[in-house]
Design a protein around this motif. Structure first.
Motif, short mmCIF file in Angstrom:
data_model
loop_
_atom_site.label_atom_id
_atom_site.label_comp_id
_atom_site.label_asym_id
_atom_site.label_seq_id
_atom_site.Cartn_x
_atom_site.Cartn_y
_atom_site.Cartn_z
N LEU A 112 41.39 -3.67 4.28
CA LEU A 112 42.29 -2.53 4.38
C LEU A 112 42.79 -2.36 5.81
O LEU A 112 43.98 -2.14 6.05
CB LEU A 112 41.60 -1.26 3.90
CG LEU A 112 42.40 0.04 4.07
CD1 LEU A 112 43.65 0.01 3.20
CD2 LEU A 112 41.53 1.25 3.74
N LEU A 113 41.88 -2.46 6.77
CA LEU A 113 42.27 -2.29 8.17
C LEU A 113 43.20 -3.42 8.61
O LEU A 113 44.19 -3.17 9.33
CB LEU A 113 41.02 -2.25 9.06
CG LEU A 113 41.26 -2.05 10.55
CD1 LEU A 113 42.10 -0.80 10.81
CD2 LEU A 113 39.92 -1.96 11.29
N ALA A 114 42.92 -4.64 8.19
CA ALA A 114 43.79 -5.76 8.55
C ALA A 114 45.19 -5.57 8.00
O ALA A 114 46.19 -5.75 8.72
CB ALA A 114 43.19 -7.08 8.04
N ARG A 115 45.30 -5.20 6.73
CA ARG A 115 46.61 -5.00 6.12
C ARG A 115 47.36 -3.85 6.78
O ARG A 115 48.58 -3.91 6.98
CB ARG A 115 46.45 -4.73 4.63
CG ARG A 115 45.92 -5.91 3.83
CD ARG A 115 45.60 -5.51 2.41
NE ARG A 115 46.80 -5.04 1.72
CZ ARG A 115 46.78 -4.10 0.76
NH1 ARG A 115 45.65 -3.55 0.40
NH2 ARG A 115 47.90 -3.75 0.18
N VAL B 68 43.45 -1.21 19.64
CA VAL B 68 42.02 -1.37 19.39
C VAL B 68 41.79 -1.20 17.90
O VAL B 68 42.19 -0.19 17.31
CB VAL B 68 41.18 -0.34 20.18
CG1 VAL B 68 39.71 -0.46 19.81
CG2 VAL B 68 41.37 -0.53 21.68
N LEU B 69 41.17 -2.19 17.29
CA LEU B 69 40.76 -2.12 15.88
C LEU B 69 39.26 -1.89 15.81
O LEU B 69 38.50 -2.50 16.58
CB LEU B 69 41.11 -3.41 15.15
CG LEU B 69 42.58 -3.86 15.15
CD1 LEU B 69 42.74 -5.13 14.33
CD2 LEU B 69 43.49 -2.76 14.63
N ALA B 70 38.84 -1.02 14.90
CA ALA B 70 37.41 -0.72 14.79
C ALA B 70 37.02 -0.50 13.34
O ALA B 70 37.66 0.29 12.64
CB ALA B 70 37.06 0.53 15.62
N ASN B 71 36.01 -1.21 12.91
CA ASN B 71 35.38 -1.01 11.61
C ASN B 71 33.90 -0.79 11.87
O ASN B 71 33.08 -1.69 11.72
CB ASN B 71 35.61 -2.22 10.70
CG ASN B 71 34.98 -2.04 9.33
OD1 ASN B 71 34.49 -0.96 8.99
ND2 ASN B 71 34.97 -3.09 8.53
N PRO B 72 33.53 0.42 12.30
CA PRO B 72 32.16 0.67 12.76
C PRO B 72 31.21 0.92 11.59
O PRO B 72 31.64 1.16 10.45
CB PRO B 72 32.31 1.95 13.59
CG PRO B 72 33.43 2.67 12.90
CD PRO B 72 34.39 1.61 12.45
N LEU C 13 43.25 1.99 15.70
CA LEU C 13 43.21 2.00 14.24
C LEU C 13 41.76 1.78 13.83
O LEU C 13 41.17 0.74 14.13
CB LEU C 13 44.11 0.92 13.66
CG LEU C 13 45.62 1.16 13.76
CD1 LEU C 13 46.39 -0.12 13.48
CD2 LEU C 13 46.04 2.26 12.78
N MET C 14 41.18 2.77 13.17
CA MET C 14 39.76 2.71 12.80
C MET C 14 39.61 3.06 11.33
O MET C 14 40.20 4.02 10.83
CB MET C 14 38.96 3.69 13.66
CG MET C 14 37.49 3.79 13.27
SD MET C 14 36.46 4.64 14.52
CE MET C 14 37.26 6.24 14.60
N VAL C 15 38.77 2.28 10.65
CA VAL C 15 38.52 2.51 9.23
C VAL C 15 37.10 3.05 9.05
O VAL C 15 36.17 2.64 9.75
CB VAL C 15 38.72 1.21 8.42
CG1 VAL C 15 37.72 0.14 8.81
CG2 VAL C 15 38.64 1.49 6.91
N LEU D 259 38.07 5.11 1.34
CA LEU D 259 38.18 4.64 2.71
C LEU D 259 39.46 5.19 3.33
O LEU D 259 40.48 5.33 2.64
CB LEU D 259 38.20 3.11 2.75
CG LEU D 259 37.03 2.38 2.11
CD1 LEU D 259 37.28 0.88 2.14
CD2 LEU D 259 35.72 2.72 2.81
N VAL D 260 39.40 5.48 4.62
CA VAL D 260 40.59 5.93 5.34
C VAL D 260 40.76 5.09 6.60
O VAL D 260 39.78 4.65 7.20
CB VAL D 260 40.51 7.42 5.71
CG1 VAL D 260 40.54 8.29 4.48
CG2 VAL D 260 39.27 7.71 6.55
N VAL D 261 42.01 4.88 6.99
CA VAL D 261 42.31 4.29 8.29
C VAL D 261 42.92 5.40 9.15
O VAL D 261 43.95 5.98 8.78
CB VAL D 261 43.29 3.10 8.19
CG1 VAL D 261 43.63 2.58 9.58
CG2 VAL D 261 42.68 2.00 7.34
N VAL D 262 42.28 5.68 10.25
CA VAL D 262 42.74 6.70 11.19
C VAL D 262 43.48 6.01 12.34
O VAL D 262 42.98 5.04 12.92
CB VAL D 262 41.56 7.52 11.74
CG1 VAL D 262 42.01 8.46 12.85
CG2 VAL D 262 40.90 8.31 10.61
#
Length: 235
Positions: free
Chosen positions: A37-40, A118-122, A169-171, A228-231
């Motif tokens: 989801l974050l990649a797309r 910055v991409l983050a999937n913590p 962008l963080m998921v 899931l949400v992307v902020v």
């Protein structure tokens, strides 16, 4: 300067060819729906091509490799796990993607640098205690009782690594509190909003923890999906 696009309709994200890792060392968490989801979202919002990008908590390198192959000017990836660092480096080589992969905790390995994106999937799964695992696979998903142990640190530190016109962008799951994320970023001077959503069937971790989360009132009795949400945040 970065051009900010209006939010994409949550159910109409454009198809994006996510570069799935072909190698994964034991103990490295596999990429799942949140990563995809974050990649797309990142590619669909024109946040990658021509930008200097940081993938924090890269895991096996899916986001980093996808960004490099989507035209990022440079890609730096960071992870606290040596196995993840090695996996991401190997996948960069396999996919012929130019990556710089560093070992360390969140933004520490890139102190003094600034990035356009910055991409983050913590980790964001609520756990039984606030004590975070250090040398077990659970550190890829356990995030304290409220699921925010790492999310809050990213919100607090993102201003030190974003370029003046950069964006985060963080998921994460709504179980960790999307409004808490938005409020924390806004309190630190950022514009913040949810730009993508998706329902994801429970994976192995959520299935194993579902009953405990139901007892805590975080899940419905028959709930088998999480949202899931992307902020997105920028100054």
């Amino acid at each position: 300067m970065t051009t900010y696009l209006p939010p994409l309709p949550h159910d109409t994200l454009p198809p994006t060819r996510v570069r799935r890792p072909v190698l994964r060392l034991p103990g490295t968490y596999p990429a799942q729906g949140d990563t995809f989801l974050l990649a797309r979202t990142a590619v669909g919002r024109d946040a990658v091509a021509g930008r200097d990008l940081l993938d924090v908590g890269t895991g096996g390198g899916t986001l980093a490799v996808t960004a490099a192959r989507a035209g990022a000017r440079s890609v730096t990836a960071v992870d606290i796990s040596w196995r993840s660092v090695l996996t991401a480096r190997l996948n960069g080589l396999v996919h012929r993607a130019s990556l710089t992969v560093r070992h360390g905790d969140l933004f520490a390995p890139v102190a003094g640098r600034r990035f356009d994106v910055v991409l983050a999937n913590p980790p964001y799964v609520p756990a039984a205690t606030d004590r975070l695992p250090r040398h077990r696979p659970g550190r890829s998903w356990d995030a304290g009782r409220d699921g925010r142990a790492v999310i809050d640190r990213i919100c607090d530190g993102i201003g030190d690594v974003l370029a003046p016109d950069g964006r985060l962008l963080m998921v994460h799951s709504v179980l960790a509190g999307e409004e808490a994320t938005l409020d924390r970023l806004r309190d630190r001077g950022f514009e913040a909003s949810v730009v993508a959503r998706a329902d994801e069937p429970f994976g192995p971790v959520m299935r194993a923890r579902a009953q405990v989360l139901r007892e805590r009132g975080l899940l419905g009795a028959d709930q088998v999906h999480e949202e899931l949400v992307v902020v997105e945040a920028f100054r």
